[in-house]
Design a protein around this motif. Sequence first.
Motif, PDB file in Angstrom:
ATOM      1  N   PRO A 209       1.078  -1.186   0.072  1.00 51.44           N
ATOM      2  CA  PRO A 209       0.089   0.043   0.000  1.00 51.44           C
ATOM      3  C   PRO A 209       0.725   1.181   0.080  1.00 51.44           C
ATOM      4  CG  PRO A 209       0.048  -1.099   2.171  1.00 51.44           C
ATOM      5  CD  PRO A 209       0.595  -1.871   1.145  1.00 51.44           C
ATOM      6  N   SER A 210       0.278   2.340  -0.354  1.00 51.61           N
ATOM      7  CA  SER A 210       1.019   3.536  -0.663  1.00 51.61           C
ATOM      8  C   SER A 210       1.167   4.089   0.794  1.00 51.61           C
ATOM      9  CB  SER A 210       0.200   4.540  -1.304  1.00 51.61           C
ATOM     10  OG  SER A 210      -0.902   5.068  -0.805  1.00 51.61           O
ATOM     11  N   ASN A 211       2.070   4.876   1.083  1.00 52.39           N
ATOM     12  CA  ASN A 211       2.290   5.794   2.461  1.00 52.39           C
ATOM     13  C   ASN A 211       1.233   6.376   2.953  1.00 52.39           C
ATOM     14  OD1 ASN A 211       4.955   4.621   2.788  1.00 52.39           O
ATOM     15  ND2 ASN A 211       5.930   6.338   1.570  1.00 52.39           N
ATOM     16  N   GLU A 212       0.475   7.034   1.779  1.00 50.53           N
ATOM     17  CA  GLU A 212      -0.760   7.853   2.104  1.00 50.53           C
ATOM     18  C   GLU A 212      -1.707   7.032   2.784  1.00 50.53           C
ATOM     19  OE1 GLU A 212      -3.374  10.904   2.841  1.00 50.53           O
ATOM     20  OE2 GLU A 212      -1.066  10.928   2.375  1.00 50.53           O
ATOM     21  N   TRP A 213      -2.061   5.761   1.986  1.00 53.45           N
ATOM     22  CA  TRP A 213      -3.155   4.718   2.536  1.00 53.45           C
ATOM     23  C   TRP A 213      -2.712   4.322   3.988  1.00 53.45           C
ATOM     24  CZ3 TRP A 213      -3.598  -0.033   4.629  1.00 53.45           C
ATOM     25  CH2 TRP A 213      -4.963  -0.422   4.461  1.00 53.45           C
ATOM     26  N   LEU A 214      -1.421   3.953   4.300  1.00 51.85           N
ATOM     27  CA  LEU A 214      -1.246   3.720   5.347  1.00 51.85           C
ATOM     28  C   LEU A 214      -1.352   4.754   6.494  1.00 51.85           C
ATOM     29  CD1 LEU A 214       2.334   1.529   4.509  1.00 51.85           C
ATOM     30  CD2 LEU A 214       0.172   0.727   5.437  1.00 51.85           C
ATOM     31  N   LYS A 215      -1.113   5.828   6.246  1.00 55.00           N
ATOM     32  CA  LYS A 215      -1.365   6.887   6.993  1.00 55.00           C
ATOM     33  C   LYS A 215      -2.798   7.218   7.485  1.00 55.00           C
ATOM     34  CE  LYS A 215      -0.646  11.916   7.542  1.00 55.00           C
ATOM     35  NZ  LYS A 215      -2.003  12.566   7.588  1.00 55.00           N
ATOM     36  N   ILE A 216      -3.688   7.182   6.579  1.00 54.48           N
ATOM     37  CA  ILE A 216      -4.911   7.150   6.794  1.00 54.48           C
ATOM     38  C   ILE A 216      -5.507   5.912   7.572  1.00 54.48           C
ATOM     39  CG2 ILE A 216      -7.491   7.188   5.784  1.00 54.48           C
ATOM     40  CD1 ILE A 216      -6.220   8.718   3.287  1.00 54.48           C
ATOM     41  N   TRP A 217      -5.097   4.488   7.161  1.00 55.43           N
ATOM     42  CA  TRP A 217      -5.281   3.445   7.825  1.00 55.43           C
ATOM     43  C   TRP A 217      -4.912   3.490   9.386  1.00 55.43           C
ATOM     44  CZ3 TRP A 217      -1.589  -0.937   8.926  1.00 55.43           C
ATOM     45  CH2 TRP A 217      -2.097  -2.026   9.359  1.00 55.43           C
ATOM     46  N   ASN A 218      -3.771   4.051   9.807  1.00 55.38           N
ATOM     47  CA  ASN A 218      -3.425   3.996  11.078  1.00 55.38           C
ATOM     48  C   ASN A 218      -4.359   5.127  11.709  1.00 55.38           C
ATOM     49  OD1 ASN A 218      -1.075   2.421  11.443  1.00 55.38           O
ATOM     50  ND2 ASN A 218      -0.072   3.308  10.150  1.00 55.38           N
TER      51      ASN A 218
END
Length: 245
Positions: free
Chosen positions: A3-12
């Motif tokens: 996953p993209s860093n942006e996706w991981l940020k929103i996920w967290n």
Amino acid sequence: MIPSNEWLKIWNEKRNLLACPNNLNDYFEETSVAGKKIDHLELGSVSIPTGEILVRDPLVYVQKDAEPYLIKVPRGEFPVTAAVVVPDGEDCARYAAVKVQFTAYDAIHFEEALIGTEDLVDFNEGEFFGFNVDAGLACVLDKETLKHFCSFQDKFNKENPGKNLYDDYFAALFASNYAENPDYQREGGDWINWKIPGTDYHIPFFQSGFGDGTYPVYYGFDIDGNICALVIQFIDIELAYGEEE
């Protein structure tokens, strides 16, 4: 898929919204939930050789490019149990949830399993992503067993032109399992534990509660934050059967 860093940020940021609203332990530890009698059906084991798992409708959505869930699970052979809403004369047995138990530890928290491509931007509390069912069945796969399943499909279709994988192959297996294990199955069969021909890998197939639809899949995390179970929730028992407030 990474996953993209942006996706991981929103996920967290939104992981707390991915928690299951039900205590799924009750489905597998209690004998009744919301006034409905619950029993438990052992479905054999599932093979997880790589730890990269996915849940799919085995007749419609098993494709070579299907992506596994983001977080890996332990590797090995693990027991699979269905939590069954016992029929009361008005309906057949319904599989409310199916659990794969990876360790001896209990889950204290359940969180939806994701692939890493879901649109989380507008995701809100009370929602879920889930997987789709169009043939009334679901199964738990590993990335490696998915590969063998797809090879089996290709071989069957090549050798049996014009024939249907369910009608001309799986239906007989379901009927045979019903004859041997009739508890909580409709005539014709509601589950099998399929050993992929030419391998030692097992994939359990099972009915999807109320049938076709979209259903959430949850990881169970133990007190140390490790994954100890995976639960597919087909029926929110409290919502479906509980008394209206």
